[in-house]
Structures are given as structure tokens and as C-alpha cells.
Write an enzyme that holds these catalytic residues in place. Structure first.
Site, PDB file in Angstrom:
ATOM      1  N   ASP A  60       0.856  -1.173   0.000  1.00 47.97           N
ATOM      2  CA  ASP A  60       0.000   0.000   0.000  1.00 47.97           C
ATOM      3  C   ASP A  60       0.903   1.238   0.000  1.00 47.97           C
ATOM      4  OD1 ASP A  60      -3.069   0.689   1.195  1.00 47.97           O
ATOM      5  OD2 ASP A  60      -1.533   2.220   1.394  1.00 47.97           O
ATOM      6  N   THR A  93      -3.182   5.432  -3.684  1.00 47.02           N
ATOM      7  CA  THR A  93      -2.087   6.160  -3.049  1.00 47.02           C
ATOM      8  C   THR A  93      -0.762   5.922  -3.762  1.00 47.02           C
ATOM      9  OG1 THR A  93      -1.720   4.361  -1.506  1.00 47.02           O
ATOM     10  CG2 THR A  93      -3.151   6.107  -0.787  1.00 47.02           C
ATOM     11  N   THR A  94      -0.627   4.770  -4.427  1.00 42.92           N
ATOM     12  CA  THR A  94       0.595   4.532  -5.182  1.00 42.92           C
ATOM     13  C   THR A  94       0.546   5.313  -6.491  1.00 42.92           C
ATOM     14  OG1 THR A  94       0.477   2.296  -4.317  1.00 42.92           O
ATOM     15  CG2 THR A  94       2.113   2.713  -5.996  1.00 42.92           C
ATOM     16  N   ASP A 414      -8.949  -0.418   2.432  1.00 43.36           N
ATOM     17  CA  ASP A 414      -9.019   0.005   1.035  1.00 43.36           C
ATOM     18  C   ASP A 414     -10.354  -0.414   0.435  1.00 43.36           C
ATOM     19  OD1 ASP A 414      -6.489   0.998   1.194  1.00 43.36           O
ATOM     20  OD2 ASP A 414      -5.810   0.092  -0.690  1.00 43.36           O
TER      21      ASP A 414
END
Ligand code: ATP
Ligand code: MG
Length: 554
Positions: A60, A93-94, A414
Site C-alpha cells: 500500500d 495512493t501509489t 481500502d
């Protein structure tokens, strides 16, 4: 002659002009390179040692960056991005870091050619506005009442995670939990405002806000209990609390319990600041103790009048109160966490009380079906479950070890965020880089129509967007150039026929997302692209980095 005037303290470190700009770009690129391999379904995990010696295993983006310690201010600001993304929408988020890094990198040649950052930034913003329009035009609506479609959607999010082999389990848990805590705003509205509105207005108000609340952070608590099988995880129709009853003789199994939640101490309140009592006779002292006892007796009597089966409080409970309540057959839990109390109140229908004399029958929670104290893996838990229409829940996660459970928890968060996003805004966009590729192709078409120097940075945005499909291809070990060219050709087809073609993240080939079925919430994608471009613009406009005073000893 005049001595030179020192404005800045000589200890301040300062980077100016080009040096600052290129420094920032290099830092952002470095951060993006850290997380690059963790994008997509064939992603790698990172193992991070925290300063305490614990380990974090995750892919994550936010969880990785949160743990690493960076020095450069621009790198810090990048890391902040992924945190914002996590808080706003919970996924992507990546992607946001990779994209922001790339947006900065493509600006480098323009800065070298002495183009003014303002020009670059205005071109970026223009591209962002156009991108939003294009995304709206290719988004499709999802039927949120269709459970299969919802699960498919959540599965695409989980598919990139370590837990993907247990994907279905996590998807079901997430969907179930979110549906439990979902609530219409008319009930849970900003009360001061809602109560002053006429009934007819409330609907309008709710519609106006367009908002159903789903506070999964507060009302869906994940209990990680090491041991057992992963498939033993479940969503409870109620809450569990990590506590045993106060006195061994209190009842540990009650059907249809009447629950009272308090946030006051069930003992005599000692004076807060210094209190002086002057006592001259022994009788006075007795009277004083008597008063305390009387208070507790009255307190318990008011409680018992409401015929509760279980009383819980956030504060303490004195031995005397415990005695009276036990005699009346009431089970007591004390020193509850505030959040646990709030959840219990919500799922049992109780109101958290501050004054016992003012409690009425309405404040007693009666919606729980069963109260039960049970041991799971060496720990004692109080179950308040089988609730009728619970509005809060506990999710019990079981699994091999602490690290696995933590990663499972993150994946579940998530999944819950994505579920919530979809319920709030049921629009979805094709995943696997299809949206980015479509944006890229359409933006570079637009760029042809732009006059002047703005066209170059505008086109650079289009190029930068290709980083997502490219990284997905790279991460499954394929050569990006051939696949990307083919994909670009698909998207260049007239009439948007190829808009849904993307990368098959497992094999690296090209697939139609309508068949392959990887979709992402519109809000997540929009937020990702928006944050990436906006933060890149911000970093580009910095031409001076002054780091404050250094400690002289250093
Ligand atoms: N089966 C798949 N095939 C191709 N691409 C996929 C597949 N599943 C997901 N993707 C793509 O992978 C990207 C998401 O990857 P990932 O979940 O690793 O990162 P993230 O969502 O940006 O960040 P994080 O989940 O760490 O917060 C999205 O662009 C998505 O479209
Ligand atoms: Mg993801």
C-alpha cells in the site's frame, strides 16, 4: 565602505533558482521510484523495519511512505500527498505518487530551456480541466443494488493486494460492513442545522448535500485476533468489546439485554481541585461517609429503576456500586473506550447518558439480541450481537500472524473505502491504465489546437499520463514499448471505440475492460489525477528553498 548586509541568518541553508527546482524534481522522482514496483496486480511487497524494530509488510503506497524517513522537503510534501489521497478516497495512493513524480519529470526539459514555471503551470491546469471533462465522458454508471457488480468492483481494488487470493472473503466483509454503517443524512444530519429546518426542507437539504454518511472509521471497527483460519473472519451484526464482566458473579449470557451506556463515573466524585473539609467530631466524619454512600445508593437506584441488564461506563465503578448492581442482577462493564461506547450505543439503540436521574426508558438500548462473554484465543470478549438493524459493527479478522493480520486490515480498509466511494458516487472508470491512456491520447489531440508555447507542456501532461499503463506493463515483466504503441493505436480509434482498452495487469497484454472487468471509482481516479497535477504545479513554482536555523552544535 559599507559592510555587506546579512538578511538571512548565516546558518540557514538556501537553494535558489534552478538548483532548487531540479532538486525538488529529483527528490520527487526518488520518492516515486520507491513505490513504482508496488503498482498493479503483479506488484512487489515492501518490508520496512520501523524504529521500534517491528516490521511492516505491505504494498500500500501510503503505508510504505508513512514508515520511511526522508529529509528533503519536496520528498516530504510528496509523502503528504499519498496521505491526503488515503484520507480522501482510500485508494490510489501509489498511483498518485507515481503520477506526480512523472508530471514533474516531464517539466524538466522546459525548465532547462528557461520556460517560465508559470507557463508550465497554466498549461498543466488547462490540461487538468480538459482531463476532467474527458473522464466524465467515458465514465459509466454502476447499479449499486447489483451485488455482483459491486463485488466485482471491490475485487479490482483487492486484486492488486497481497490478500488477493482471499479476495472474495475481503470483498464480502467490506460490502457487508459498509452496508451496516450506511446511513441517510436525514437521520444523522448536522443536527443543529437539520432540526431548524421544516420536514420538507430536510429532504432538499439531504439531496443538496447529496450525502449519505458511511463513517467506516468510527463505526466499523476491525478486531484483529491472531490465530485461526483466515476464512473464519466475519462481520458481526453488533459489536465486540475486549472486556470481561466486572464481577465474576454477574451474568455472562443474556438474551435481549436492555443496555445502558454511560460516560460518567459510577463512584463518588472526588473534588477536582484541592478540597478542605474540617471535621471536629467523629460523628461528622461518619456523616460524611454516609453521604457518599447515600449518593451511590441513589445513583444505583435510579439506574435499577430502568431495569437494565447491562450497564457500561467509560469511567470507573466503585465496589459499592458494583455490589448494589450485582444484587439487582445487572452486569457491569467499566472503563470502556469512548469509541467502543459510541459503537455499542449505535447498535443497541441506547443514548449515552451523562446524568442518571435524567435517563428515561427511551435511552435504554433494546436492539441487541444477545449478550455473551466468550473467549477467543486467550482473550475474553463481550459480544453484543444479533442486533436488529445495527448501525455499527465489529469485523473480526483471524489469521496466522500479526503482520498478516495488519496487511489484511489495510486491504480491508481500502476495500471499504472503495465501497463507500461507489455508494456515494456510482460512476466508474475503466482500470488497468485505460483511463490514463484515453486521457493521454485525447489530450495530445487537443494540444494540436493550442497556439503558442503552452502547447508543449500541455502535451507533456499527456505523455506523463502514460506512466500508469507503462508501469503496469513493466511490473509484469513485459516490454512496454510495443504494448503501449498498440494500446495508443486502439485509443486513437475514432468515436471512442477503444476507450475501454487497457492493460491486462497479469500477462501484460491488451484487453477490453468491458470483458476483463477491472473498474475503478470515478472519484478515486479524478482525485488521483487532480492531486498529482496540482501538487506538481505547486512544486514547480518553488524557486527558493530555505531551511530554517540549524542548531549551532551540528
Ligand atoms: N487485474 C488488473 N489488470 C490491470 N490493471 C489492474 C488490475 N487490477 C488493478 N489494476 C490497476 O492497478 C492500479 C492500482 O494499483 P494499486 O492498487 O497497486 O495501487 P493504488 O490503488 O494506486 O494504491 P494503493 O492501493 O496502494 O493505495 C490501477 O491503475 C488499476 O487500474
Ligand atoms: Mg489500490
Amino acid at each position: 565602505m559599507n559592510a555587506p548586509i546579512m538578511v538571512l541568518n548565516t546558518n540557514a541553508e538556501r537553494d535558489q533558482g534552478k538548483r532548487a527546482q531540479f532538486g525538488n524534481i529529483a527528490a520527487a522522482k526518488a520518492v516515486a521510484d520507491i513505490v513504482r514496483t508496488t503498482l498493479g496486480p503483479r506488484s512487489m511487497l515492501k518490508m520496512i523495519l520501523d524504529p521500534m524494530g517491528g516490521i511492516v509488510m505491505t504494498n500500500d503506497g501510503n503505508a510504505i511512505l508513512r514508515e520511511i524517513d526522508v529529509n528533503h522537503p519536496a520528498a516530504k510534501s510528496m509523502i503528504e500527498l499519498s496521505r491526503t489521497q488515503d484520507e480522501e478516497v482510500g485508494d490510489g495512493t501509489t498511483s498518485v505518487i507515481i503520477l506526480a513524480g512523472e508530471m514533474l519529470q516531464v517539466a524538466e526539459p522546459f525548465l532547462e530551456k528557461k520556460m517560465h514555471p508559470r507557463t508550465i503551470v497554466s498549461a498543466y491546469n488547462r490540461a487538468l480541466i480538459d482531463a476532467e471533462e474527458i473522464m466524465k465522458s467515458i465514465a459509466i454508471s454502476l447499479d449499486t443494488s447489483d451485488k455482483e457488480a459491486m463485488l466485482g468492483m471491490i475485487r479490482s481494488t483487492i486484486g492488486t493486494k497481497f490478500m488477493s487470493s482471499y479476495g472474495d472473503l475481503i470483498c464480502n466483509l467490506a460490502l457487508e460492513a459498509v452496508l451496516i454503517v450506511k446511513e441517510d443524512i436525514t437521520v444523522d444530519a448536522d443536527e443543529s442545522k437539520a432540526s431548524s429546518l421544516a420536514v420538507a426542507d430536510i429532504d432538499a437539504y439531504a439531496q443538496d448535500r447529496g450525502h449519505i454518511t458511511m463513517d467506516t472509521k468510527r463505526f466499523a471497527r476491525v478486531e484483529r485476533i491472531p490465530g485461526g483460519q483466515m476464512s473464519d473472519s466475519y462481520v458481526l451484526d453488533g459489536v465486540i468489546i475486549n472486556k470481561d464482566v466486572l464481577h465474576p458473579k454477574m451474568r455472562r449470557h443474556i438474551t435481549n439485554p436492555r443496555v445502558i451506556c454511560l460516560d460518567i463515573p459510577m463512584e463518588y466524585n472526588k473534588g477536582e481541585s484541592q478540597t478542605n473539609i474540617e471535621i471536629s467530631k467523629e460523628a461528622d466524619f461518619e456523616a460524611y461517609l454516609e453521604l457518599e454512600e447515600q449518593y451511590i445508593k441513589r445513583f444505583c437506584a435510579s439506574l435499577i429503576k430502568l431495569k437494565p441488564d447491562v450497564v457500561v461506563t467509560e469511567k470507573g465503578c466503585s465496589d459499592l456500586a458494583q455490589h448494589y448492581l450485582m444484587k439487582a442482577g445487572v452486569t457491569v462493564l467499566r472503563r470502556m473506550r469512548k469509541t467502543d461506547n459510541a459503537r455499542l450505543a449505535r447498535c443497541s439503540g441506547a443514548t449515552i447518558g451523562h446524568r442518571v436521574e435524567l435517563l428515561t426508558d427511551k435511552d435504554v438500548g433494546t436492539k441487541c439480541g444477545e449478550y455473551l462473554v466468550k473467549q477467543i484465543a486467550n482473550e475474553t470478549f463481550s459480544f453484543f450481537h444479533k442486533c436488529r438493524e445495527p448501525k455499527a459493527c465489529s469485523i473480526v479478522l483471524r489469521g496466522g500472524s500479526k503482520d498478516v493480520l495488519q496487511e489484511m486490515d489495510r486491504n480491508l480498509q481500502d476495500a471499504m473505502c472503495v465501497t463507500r466511494n461507489i455508494l456515494l458516487n456510482p460512476k466508474v472508470l475503466p482500470g488497468g491504465g485505460a483511463t490514463e491512456m484515453e486521457l493521454s491520447v485525447r489530450l495530445s489531440e487537443n494540444a494540436d489546437a493550442i497556439d503558442g508555447v503552452m502547447a508543449y507542456p500541455y502535451r507533456a501532461v499527456a505523455d506523463a499520463l502514460e506512466i500508469i499503463p507503462r508501469t503496469l506493463i513493466q511490473n509484469c515483466g513485459q516490454q512496454p514499448i510495443k504494448v503501449l504503441t498498440e494500446l495508443r493505436a486502439k485509443h486513437a480509434l475514432k468515436g471512442g471505440k477503444g476507450a475501454h482498452f487497457g492493460v491486462d495487469g497479469k500477462e501484460g497484454g491488451i484487453v477490453d475492460m468491458n470483458e476483463y472487468g477491472v473498474w475503478e471509482p470515478f472519484v478515486v481516479k479524478l482525485q488521483t489525477i487532480k492531486t498529482a497535477i496540482e501538487s506538481a504545479s505547486m512544486l514547480l513554482r518553488i524557486d527558493d528553498v530555505v531551511s530554517g536555523l540549524r542548531n549551532r552544535d551540528e
